[in-house]
Write a protein that holds these residues in place. Structure first.
Motif, mmCIF file in Angstrom:
data_model
loop_
_atom_site.group_PDB
_atom_site.id
_atom_site.type_symbol
_atom_site.label_atom_id
_atom_site.label_comp_id
_atom_site.label_asym_id
_atom_site.label_seq_id
_atom_site.Cartn_x
_atom_site.Cartn_y
_atom_site.Cartn_z
ATOM 1 N N LEU A 76 -5.001 -19.116 37.425
ATOM 2 C CA LEU A 76 -4.762 -18.720 38.810
ATOM 3 C C LEU A 76 -3.285 -18.871 39.175
ATOM 4 C CD1 LEU A 76 -7.905 -20.330 40.497
ATOM 5 C CD2 LEU A 76 -7.406 -17.878 40.347
ATOM 6 N N LYS A 77 -2.707 -19.993 38.816
ATOM 7 C CA LYS A 77 -1.283 -20.223 39.124
ATOM 8 C C LYS A 77 -0.405 -19.172 38.457
ATOM 9 C CE LYS A 77 0.908 -23.418 36.800
ATOM 10 N NZ LYS A 77 2.056 -22.766 36.118
ATOM 11 N N ASP A 78 -0.645 -18.917 37.177
ATOM 12 C CA ASP A 78 0.181 -17.972 36.437
ATOM 13 C C ASP A 78 0.053 -16.552 36.978
ATOM 14 O OD1 ASP A 78 0.991 -20.057 34.842
ATOM 15 O OD2 ASP A 78 -0.356 -19.576 33.176
ATOM 16 N N ALA A 79 -1.091 -16.263 37.609
ATOM 17 C CA ALA A 79 -1.312 -14.931 38.171
ATOM 18 C C ALA A 79 -0.823 -14.828 39.613
ATOM 19 C CB ALA A 79 -2.793 -14.569 38.091
ATOM 20 N N GLY A 80 -0.277 -15.924 40.140
ATOM 21 C CA GLY A 80 0.309 -15.873 41.470
ATOM 22 C C GLY A 80 -0.559 -16.370 42.602
ATOM 23 N N ALA A 81 -1.738 -16.916 42.302
ATOM 24 C CA ALA A 81 -2.594 -17.448 43.365
ATOM 25 C C ALA A 81 -2.021 -18.759 43.886
ATOM 26 C CB ALA A 81 -4.013 -17.673 42.846
ATOM 27 N N ASN A 82 -2.251 -19.034 45.151
ATOM 28 C CA ASN A 82 -1.743 -20.253 45.773
ATOM 29 C C ASN A 82 -2.754 -21.380 45.605
ATOM 30 O OD1 ASN A 82 0.677 -19.070 46.743
ATOM 31 N ND2 ASN A 82 -0.438 -18.177 48.455
ATOM 32 N N THR A 129 -6.611 -16.699 55.087
ATOM 33 C CA THR A 129 -7.657 -17.232 54.217
ATOM 34 C C THR A 129 -8.424 -16.108 53.535
ATOM 35 O OG1 THR A 129 -7.887 -19.139 55.693
ATOM 36 C CG2 THR A 129 -9.641 -18.775 54.097
ATOM 37 N N GLY A 130 -8.753 -15.061 54.281
ATOM 38 C CA GLY A 130 -9.466 -13.930 53.702
ATOM 39 C C GLY A 130 -8.676 -13.250 52.611
ATOM 40 N N ARG A 131 -7.411 -12.987 52.878
ATOM 41 C CA ARG A 131 -6.586 -12.307 51.882
ATOM 42 C C ARG A 131 -6.368 -13.175 50.648
ATOM 43 N NH1 ARG A 131 -3.870 -10.213 56.749
ATOM 44 N NH2 ARG A 131 -2.459 -12.021 56.745
ATOM 45 N N GLU A 132 -6.136 -14.475 50.860
ATOM 46 C CA GLU A 132 -5.866 -15.361 49.727
ATOM 47 C C GLU A 132 -7.123 -15.601 48.886
ATOM 48 O OE1 GLU A 132 -3.041 -16.299 48.654
ATOM 49 O OE2 GLU A 132 -1.803 -15.623 50.324
ATOM 50 N N MET A 133 -8.281 -15.698 49.529
ATOM 51 C CA MET A 133 -9.512 -15.845 48.758
ATOM 52 C C MET A 133 -9.779 -14.590 47.938
ATOM 53 S SD MET A 133 -13.477 -16.612 49.885
ATOM 54 C CE MET A 133 -13.098 -18.076 50.838
ATOM 55 N N ALA A 134 -9.539 -13.430 48.527
ATOM 56 C CA ALA A 134 -9.718 -12.178 47.795
ATOM 57 C C ALA A 134 -8.773 -12.104 46.604
ATOM 58 C CB ALA A 134 -9.494 -10.995 48.729
ATOM 59 N N ALA A 135 -7.546 -12.596 46.776
ATOM 60 C CA ALA A 135 -6.583 -12.609 45.677
ATOM 61 C C ALA A 135 -7.073 -13.496 44.544
ATOM 62 C CB ALA A 135 -5.221 -13.083 46.180
ATOM 63 N N VAL A 136 -7.669 -14.631 44.891
ATOM 64 C CA VAL A 136 -8.257 -15.507 43.874
ATOM 65 C C VAL A 136 -9.378 -14.781 43.143
ATOM 66 C CG1 VAL A 136 -9.666 -17.588 43.542
ATOM 67 C CG2 VAL A 136 -7.611 -17.682 44.957
ATOM 68 N N HIS A 137 -10.228 -14.092 43.884
ATOM 69 C CA HIS A 137 -11.355 -13.388 43.269
ATOM 70 C C HIS A 137 -10.906 -12.223 42.391
ATOM 71 C CE1 HIS A 137 -14.491 -14.964 46.389
ATOM 72 N NE2 HIS A 137 -14.144 -15.869 45.483
ATOM 73 N N ASN A 138 -9.794 -11.600 42.730
ATOM 74 C CA ASN A 138 -9.281 -10.538 41.869
ATOM 75 C C ASN A 138 -8.947 -11.072 40.485
ATOM 76 O OD1 ASN A 138 -9.489 -8.378 43.627
ATOM 77 N ND2 ASN A 138 -7.420 -8.618 44.444
ATOM 78 N N ILE A 139 -8.641 -12.355 40.419
ATOM 79 C CA ILE A 139 -8.321 -12.987 39.135
ATOM 80 C C ILE A 139 -9.587 -13.520 38.465
ATOM 81 C CG2 ILE A 139 -6.977 -14.824 38.025
ATOM 82 C CD1 ILE A 139 -5.138 -14.678 40.581
ATOM 83 N N THR A 140 -10.402 -14.253 39.230
ATOM 84 C CA THR A 140 -11.559 -14.915 38.613
ATOM 85 C C THR A 140 -12.683 -13.947 38.242
ATOM 86 O OG1 THR A 140 -12.598 -15.390 40.767
ATOM 87 C CG2 THR A 140 -11.063 -17.039 39.881
ATOM 88 N N SER A 141 -12.597 -12.721 38.725
ATOM 89 C CA SER A 141 -13.633 -11.729 38.395
ATOM 90 C C SER A 141 -13.385 -11.049 37.048
ATOM 91 C CB SER A 141 -13.704 -10.663 39.491
ATOM 92 O OG SER A 141 -12.473 -9.953 39.587
ATOM 93 N N ASP A 217 4.404 -23.542 58.237
ATOM 94 C CA ASP A 217 4.719 -22.117 58.331
ATOM 95 C C ASP A 217 3.549 -21.241 57.869
ATOM 96 O OD1 ASP A 217 4.834 -22.761 55.670
ATOM 97 O OD2 ASP A 217 6.786 -21.840 55.289
ATOM 98 N N ASN A 218 2.330 -21.819 57.889
ATOM 99 C CA ASN A 218 1.090 -21.093 57.601
ATOM 100 C C ASN A 218 0.959 -20.642 56.142
ATOM 101 O OD1 ASN A 218 -0.594 -21.276 59.763
ATOM 102 N ND2 ASN A 218 -0.113 -19.281 60.625
ATOM 103 N N LYS A 219 1.619 -21.320 55.229
ATOM 104 C CA LYS A 219 1.359 -21.062 53.817
ATOM 105 C C LYS A 219 0.092 -21.808 53.424
ATOM 106 C CE LYS A 219 3.015 -21.617 49.086
ATOM 107 N NZ LYS A 219 4.068 -22.166 48.193
ATOM 108 N N LEU A 220 -0.826 -21.103 52.777
ATOM 109 C CA LEU A 220 -2.113 -21.686 52.415
ATOM 110 C C LEU A 220 -2.127 -22.056 50.936
ATOM 111 C CD1 LEU A 220 -5.646 -20.471 53.387
ATOM 112 C CD2 LEU A 220 -5.058 -20.668 50.978
#
Length: 332
Positions: A76-82, A129-141, A217-220
């Motif tokens: 996840l980290k290497d793919a850019g997820a927070n 939160t919605g966008r970041e969770m979706a970004a995680v799922h784009n990787i974990t899927s 600054d709202n970084k999640l």
């Protein structure tokens, strides 16, 4: 004199500070014991940075499963997820081994998720939160780990846990009968969906606000992937919805506001990754599995977790909560 056998020890924060300074070449100001939960968690503070040290229990997580968590977070980290991610020691090892009183325990030093949990999110934070969770799922899927993790199915979240917790309901036969009767209805309803079209991959299975921080600054940053396993990714949407249900259940939100806030989250999720209406419709039924799964976990890990809240009152109240969930969201 030999040491009497132990089943759970608490490693010294002072000794862990010294250990981590050497192992990771750090200059630490202190190490403080944070909490005893699924694992033991410590906060380490340096001159400029903070770190989180987790000490796992062998009964809960095998070494192979821990390696799976490390691989997932690094991917996840290497793919850019927070996400908060494992740090490596001076020998490039991410996992430490400790000879504790009860036997071998393993530990991981994580990067610190800056900020704090926000339990009453505004619309902008819901969208993030919605966008970041979706970004995680784009990787974990699209990945396959080299190590085993739990697989979330109706068997592992409903059928097995209900059998496991039966002894705890000796004084609560009506509550146990309710769980026995509702489970097949939930399974039948889930099987009525075309589950083959549901997104599948590695879900975090505990995407509650306590497990991610917002900075000023709202970084999640997401953290605590201890329960991450394979399953329908809608499980993560469901576990986030649990937060809104809990706020309604305790009178902090109205049903209307909870539904509106969740829709804001879903719309933002869909900006990054599609999710079908049928997957959203399945959330109430997946949610029953969530509640029962964690009821089983709490029962099985009572001795080692020292969850003092466990007892007839907690069990009765939790079944009442499940009934409220079912009556409010499920249709048969």
């Amino acid at each position: 004199m030999s040491t009497f056998p132990a089943q759970y020890s608490t490693l010294s924060a002072t000794a862990l500070k010294s250990y981590c300074e050497t192992a990771y070449n750090l200059n630490l100001l202190n190490c403080k014991y944070l909490l005893r939960g699924v694992s033991d968690t410590y906060i380490l503070t340096g001159e400029t940075n903070k770190y989180v040290l987790k000490i796992y229990r062998d009964k809960h997580r095998s070494l192979e499963e821990i390696k799976g968590e490390v691989q997932l977070l690094n991917t996840l980290k290497d793919a850019g997820a927070n996400v908060a991610y494992p740090l490596t020691d001076i020998f490039n090892n991410p996992i430490q081994k400790f000879d504790a009183a009860e036997g071998t325990r393993y530990g991981i030093l994580f990067s610190y998720a800056e900020g704090k949990p926000v339990l009453e999110m505004n619309d902008e934070q819901l969208k993030i939160t919605g966008r970041e969770m979706a970004a995680v799922h784009n990787i974990t899927s699209v990945i396959q780990l080299n190590y085993p993790r739990k697989v979330y199915t109706v068997n592992t979240t409903l059928t097995q846990p209900i059998k496991i917790i039966e002894p705890a309901f000796e004084e609560l036969p009506e509550e146990y009968t309710y769980l026995q009767e509702i489970a097949p209805k939930i399974i039948e309803k889930l099987n009525s969906f075309d589950l083959s079209t549901f997104s599948y991959g590695y879900c975090q299975y505990d995407f509650l606000p306590k497990n991610f921080h917002f900075s000023d600054d709202n970084k999640l940053t997401f953290f605590d992937f201890d329960f991450a396993g394979q399953g329908h990714l809608a499980n993560d949407l469901m576990s986030f919805f649990v937060h809104f249900f809990a706020h309604v259940y305790t009178g902090k939100l109205t049903d209307e506001e909870a539904d509106r806030m969740f829709k804001v989250f879903i719309e933002a999720y869909r900006e990054v990754r599609p999710v079908s209406d049928e997957e959203i419709e399945a959330i109430p039924y997946l949610g029953v599995g969530f509640w029962v799964f964690y009821l089983g976990f709490q029962y099985e890990n009572f001795d080692d977790w020292s969850n003092l809240f466990w007892g007839p009152k907690f069990i009765k109240d939790r079944v009442a909560l499940i009934k409220t969930w079912v009556n409010k969201y499920c249709e048969f």
